[in-house]
Design a protein around this motif. Structure first.
Motif, PDB file in Angstrom:
ATOM      1  N   PHE A  11       0.805  -1.221   0.000  1.00 48.95           N
ATOM      2  CA  PHE A  11       0.000   0.000   0.000  1.00 48.95           C
ATOM      3  C   PHE A  11       0.839   1.272   0.000  1.00 48.95           C
ATOM      4  N   VAL A  12       2.136   1.154   0.187  1.00 50.78           N
ATOM      5  CA  VAL A  12       3.004   2.330   0.248  1.00 50.78           C
ATOM      6  C   VAL A  12       3.220   2.875  -1.154  1.00 50.78           C
ATOM      7  N   GLU A  13       3.012   4.171  -1.311  1.00 47.67           N
ATOM      8  CA  GLU A  13       3.243   4.832  -2.591  1.00 47.67           C
ATOM      9  C   GLU A  13       4.500   5.674  -2.493  1.00 47.67           C
ATOM     10  N   GLY A  14       5.094   5.974  -3.604  1.00 47.69           N
ATOM     11  CA  GLY A  14       6.270   6.832  -3.612  1.00 47.69           C
ATOM     12  C   GLY A  14       7.491   6.078  -4.091  1.00 47.69           C
ATOM     13  N   GLU A  15       8.612   6.745  -3.980  1.00 42.57           N
ATOM     14  CA  GLU A  15       9.869   6.173  -4.444  1.00 42.57           C
ATOM     15  C   GLU A  15      10.891   6.230  -3.335  1.00 42.57           C
ATOM     16  N   SER A  16      11.844   5.340  -3.392  1.00 40.50           N
ATOM     17  CA  SER A  16      12.898   5.272  -2.395  1.00 40.50           C
ATOM     18  C   SER A  16      13.734   6.557  -2.394  1.00 40.50           C
ATOM     19  N   LEU A  17      14.148   6.961  -1.207  1.00 37.07           N
ATOM     20  CA  LEU A  17      15.052   8.100  -1.076  1.00 37.07           C
ATOM     21  C   LEU A  17      16.519   7.675  -1.096  1.00 37.07           C
ATOM     22  N   ARG A  18      16.761   6.378  -1.193  1.00 36.31           N
ATOM     23  CA  ARG A  18      18.136   5.877  -1.188  1.00 36.31           C
ATOM     24  C   ARG A  18      19.012   6.563  -2.238  1.00 36.31           C
ATOM     25  N   PRO A  19      18.564   6.718  -3.501  1.00 37.82           N
ATOM     26  CA  PRO A  19      19.426   7.398  -4.484  1.00 37.82           C
ATOM     27  C   PRO A  19      19.744   8.850  -4.096  1.00 37.82           C
ATOM     28  N   VAL A  20      18.786   9.546  -3.496  1.00 40.34           N
ATOM     29  CA  VAL A  20      19.030  10.925  -3.069  1.00 40.34           C
ATOM     30  C   VAL A  20      20.088  10.949  -1.982  1.00 40.34           C
ATOM     31  N   LEU A  21      19.960  10.058  -1.003  1.00 44.22           N
ATOM     32  CA  LEU A  21      20.919  10.002   0.094  1.00 44.22           C
ATOM     33  C   LEU A  21      22.306   9.590  -0.381  1.00 44.22           C
ATOM     34  N   ALA A  22      22.345   8.874  -1.500  1.00 41.37           N
ATOM     35  CA  ALA A  22      23.628   8.457  -2.065  1.00 41.37           C
ATOM     36  C   ALA A  22      24.230   9.534  -2.966  1.00 41.37           C
ATOM     37  N   GLY A  23      23.505  10.660  -3.122  1.00 41.81           N
ATOM     38  CA  GLY A  23      24.032  11.773  -3.910  1.00 41.81           C
ATOM     39  C   GLY A  23      23.635  11.787  -5.359  1.00 41.81           C
ATOM     40  N   ALA A  24      22.736  10.916  -5.774  1.00 42.00           N
ATOM     41  CA  ALA A  24      22.302  10.880  -7.172  1.00 42.00           C
ATOM     42  C   ALA A  24      21.450  12.101  -7.502  1.00 42.00           C
ATOM     43  N   ASP A  25      21.531  12.531  -8.735  1.00 37.04           N
ATOM     44  CA  ASP A  25      20.699  13.636  -9.218  1.00 37.04           C
ATOM     45  C   ASP A  25      19.375  13.041  -9.692  1.00 37.04           C
ATOM     46  N   VAL A  26      18.332  13.261  -8.928  1.00 43.78           N
ATOM     47  CA  VAL A  26      17.029  12.683  -9.258  1.00 43.78           C
ATOM     48  C   VAL A  26      15.992  13.782  -9.483  1.00 43.78           C
TER      49      VAL A  26
END
Length: 142
Positions: A11-26
């Motif tokens: 039921f969880v919507e959205g996307e992981s924040l892992r790439p943001v925390l790893a410094g990726a440009d999202v």
């Protein structure tokens, strides 16, 4: 959930924040948010559009964030900004169409009507917790 090593519930919507925390440009072109059953927003670097369940409620707002970063001057009724409103309405419609609420089939959940009318209808489904008939198709019987 992902960062804690837990399985993400269905039921969880959205996307992981892992790439943001790893410094990726999202970066995204448009960010969306929904005030469940009341309004939906779309925001770009320059514009923020709020749309409510009904036009007369005062929730329809457009702000030019470059000229008005404090969001005090609603410019939604200015003819010069109609293309911006149309573009953001189209983006909201596409996002809502792709993410139906629980209990709705994804292939058929948004009515095939004017995108703005369909957005308002979709918001009311969540607010009311019921499924009235979808709006009539443009040019259809009244």
């Amino acid at each position: 959930c992902e960062l804690a090593g837990l399985t993400v519930p269905g039921f969880v919507e959205g996307e992981s924040l892992r790439p943001v925390l790893a410094g990726a440009d999202v970066a995204r072109d448009v960010a969306f948010s929904e005030f469940t059953g009341l309004a939906v927003t779309a925001q770009t670097d320059r514009w923020k559009l709020f749309l409510g369940t009904d036009e007369g409620q005062g929730w329809d707002l457009l702000f030019d964030l470059a000229a008005d970063p404090d969001e005090r001057d609603n410019v939604i009724d200015e003819a010069a900004h109609a293309p911006v409103v149309d573009e953001l309405v189209t983006a909201i419609h596409a996002e809502l169409s792709a993410t139906p609420p629980d209990g709705f089939e994804s292939a058929s959940w948004m009515p095939p009507t004017d995108p703005l009318e369909a957005i308002r209808w979709a918001l009311r489904q969540v607010e009311d917790g019921r499924r009235p008939p979808p709006p009539r198709r443009p040019g259809g019987p009244r």
